[in-house]
Design a protein around this motif. Structure first.
Motif, PDB file in Angstrom:
ATOM      1  N   THR A 183       9.973  -1.039   4.725  1.00  0.00           N
ATOM      2  CA  THR A 183      10.189  -2.422   5.616  1.00  0.00           C
ATOM      3  C   THR A 183       8.710  -2.894   5.548  1.00  0.00           C
ATOM      4  O   THR A 183       7.814  -2.231   5.081  1.00  0.00           O
ATOM      5  N   ASP A 184       8.505  -4.176   5.733  1.00  0.00           N
ATOM      6  CA  ASP A 184       7.235  -4.886   6.237  1.00  0.00           C
ATOM      7  C   ASP A 184       6.524  -4.120   7.134  1.00  0.00           C
ATOM      8  O   ASP A 184       5.047  -4.325   7.000  1.00  0.00           O
ATOM      9  N   LYS A 185       6.996  -3.563   8.125  1.00  0.00           N
ATOM     10  CA  LYS A 185       6.084  -2.806   9.063  1.00  0.00           C
ATOM     11  C   LYS A 185       5.280  -1.826   8.388  1.00  0.00           C
ATOM     12  O   LYS A 185       4.204  -1.472   8.604  1.00  0.00           O
ATOM     13  N   ASP A 186       5.940  -1.085   7.623  1.00  0.00           N
ATOM     14  CA  ASP A 186       5.236   0.005   6.600  1.00  0.00           C
ATOM     15  C   ASP A 186       4.147  -0.433   5.787  1.00  0.00           C
ATOM     16  O   ASP A 186       3.051   0.075   5.730  1.00  0.00           O
ATOM     17  N   LYS A 215      -6.112   1.393   3.023  1.00  0.00           N
ATOM     18  CA  LYS A 215      -5.483   2.506   1.930  1.00  0.00           C
ATOM     19  C   LYS A 215      -5.409   1.634   0.761  1.00  0.00           C
ATOM     20  O   LYS A 215      -5.492   1.635  -0.399  1.00  0.00           O
ATOM     21  N   TRP A 243       8.390   0.517  -0.908  1.00  0.00           N
ATOM     22  CA  TRP A 243       8.251   0.509   0.408  1.00  0.00           C
ATOM     23  C   TRP A 243       9.567   0.043   1.371  1.00  0.00           C
ATOM     24  O   TRP A 243      10.342  -0.787   0.910  1.00  0.00           O
ATOM     25  N   GLN A 287      -3.354  -2.145   6.982  1.00  0.00           N
ATOM     26  CA  GLN A 287      -4.129  -2.291   7.988  1.00  0.00           C
ATOM     27  C   GLN A 287      -5.031  -0.949   8.228  1.00  0.00           C
ATOM     28  O   GLN A 287      -6.350  -0.994   8.635  1.00  0.00           O
ATOM     29  N   SER A 288      -4.375   0.059   7.380  1.00  0.00           N
ATOM     30  CA  SER A 288      -5.369   1.290   7.266  1.00  0.00           C
ATOM     31  C   SER A 288      -6.266   1.310   6.387  1.00  0.00           C
ATOM     32  O   SER A 288      -7.253   2.021   6.161  1.00  0.00           O
ATOM     33  N   LEU A 332       2.518  -3.380   6.399  1.00  0.00           N
ATOM     34  CA  LEU A 332       1.430  -3.800   7.394  1.00  0.00           C
ATOM     35  C   LEU A 332       0.573  -2.567   7.629  1.00  0.00           C
ATOM     36  O   LEU A 332      -0.419  -2.881   7.693  1.00  0.00           O
ATOM     37  N   LYS A 333       1.168  -1.334   7.843  1.00  0.00           N
ATOM     38  CA  LYS A 333       0.534  -0.124   8.468  1.00  0.00           C
ATOM     39  C   LYS A 333      -0.567   0.096   7.187  1.00  0.00           C
ATOM     40  O   LYS A 333      -1.675   0.648   7.526  1.00  0.00           O
ATOM     41  N   ALA A 334       0.119   0.149   6.004  1.00  0.00           N
ATOM     42  CA  ALA A 334      -0.728   0.486   4.879  1.00  0.00           C
ATOM     43  C   ALA A 334      -1.816  -0.434   4.633  1.00  0.00           C
ATOM     44  O   ALA A 334      -3.091   0.043   4.405  1.00  0.00           O
TER      45      ALA A 334
END
Length: 105
Positions: free
Chosen positions: A28-31, A40, A26, A37-38, A33-35
């Motif tokens: 960044t932490d943003k990536d 997945k 991964w 929250q989705s 967090l998106k995973a």
């Protein structure tokens, strides 16, 4: 991180810790967090994500037969002395132990 600190993590925070352990690609932490929250990557609900890590790390998992902890599961590492967690969700117990093992290394 202490066992108390790991147990106090929210589900999202614990999933983030698990992603950090499990996936080193991964960006960044943003990536991450998106995973999470989705939905997945939910280590607290998906045996297919969590159990291979439990086996790889030689974790011992089983129901507790103790009146003080009804309907509770315990997870502990066979190699790391003193790393043991009790939780009603066996997958959360596994995740908490894996985070503690990472903190010890």
């Amino acid at each position: 991180m202490t066992p108390e600190q790991v147990s106090a993590l929210s589900d999202v925070e614990l999933n983030l810790e698990m992603l950090n352990i499990h996936m080193d690609y991964w960006q960044t932490d943003k990536d991450i967090l998106k995973a999470v929250q989705s939905g997945k990557f939910n280590y607290l609900e998906d045996y297919n994500l969590t159990m291979p890590l439990a086996v790889e790390n030689s974790l011992l998992i089983g129901p507790m037969n103790d009146s003080l902890y009804p309907d509770c599961w315990t997870a502990r590492n066979n190699k790391a002395i003193g790393v043991s967690i009790h939780n009603k969700n066996p997958l959360r117990a596994i995740c908490e132990v894996l985070v503690l093992i990472k903190c010890q290394s």
